[in-house]
Design an enzyme around this catalytic site. Structure first.
Site: not given
Ligand code: DQA
Length: 153
Positions: A13-14, A21, A26, A77, A80, A101, A103, A110
């Site tokens: 998501p997102n 964003r 990011y 990835n 959240a 995985e 990020h 954070r």
């Molecule tokens: C994320 C880190 C997560 O905490 C966050 O909710 C994201 C992006 C990252 O790529 O840093 O959506 O996975």
């Protein structure tokens, strides 16, 4: 597509909003840039890429299940869902493919809620805080793991 083996690239998501964003966290690159980077990196080793981004947990889970038919490994990835989804972790464990995985941000720098990952225990490797270069590293690592699993002649 050719007979090349494929890897599944999943973004949760997102991550469709990458580039606009919270760019201070990011960066300025888009999801398209991420998918292009992984595709190029994989192609150099003769792997194809199936890329999917979804804002819906069940869609991600369905794609993980489908990976049994069409992918050798998974780069994910989970956004959240990393911090909330036992269901995604269960799906990854169920399909029994190598998982990397990723990020983009250093989640450990954070909020505390981002420090726990349901996915990490089922991942072979975890790449955190390398920006979108983390996806390139993840691709190289996955291909390395796959070639160890079945050395090519
Ligand atoms: C994320 C880190 C997560 O905490 C966050 O909710 C994201 C992006 C990252 O790529 O840093 O959506 O996975």
């Amino acid at each position: 597509m050719s007979d090349s083996p494929s890897i599944l690239l999943l973004n949760g998501p997102n991550l469709n909003l990458l580039g606009t964003r919270e760019p201070d966290i990011y960066g300025a690159n888009t999801l398209h840039d991420v998918e292009h980077l992984v595709t190029e990196t994989a192609a150099a080793a003769d792997y194809g890429v199936n890329a999917l981004q979804s804002n819906h947990e069940g869609v991600l889970i369905d794609a993980i299940h489908e990976a049994r038919q069409n992918s050798r490994g998974i780069i994910i990835n989970p956004g959240a869902y990393t911090h909330t989804s036992l269901a995604i972790a269960d799906a990854l464990a169920a399909v029994n493919l190598p998982v990397i995985e990723v990020h983009i941000s250093n989640v450990h720098r954070r909020e505390a809620v981002r420090h726990h990952s349901f996915v990490s225990p089922v991942a072979s490797s975890i790449i955190i805080g390398a920006g979108i270069n983390g996806y390139r590293l993840a691709t190289l690592q996955l291909i390395d793991l796959l070639s160890e699993a079945s050395p090519r002649t």
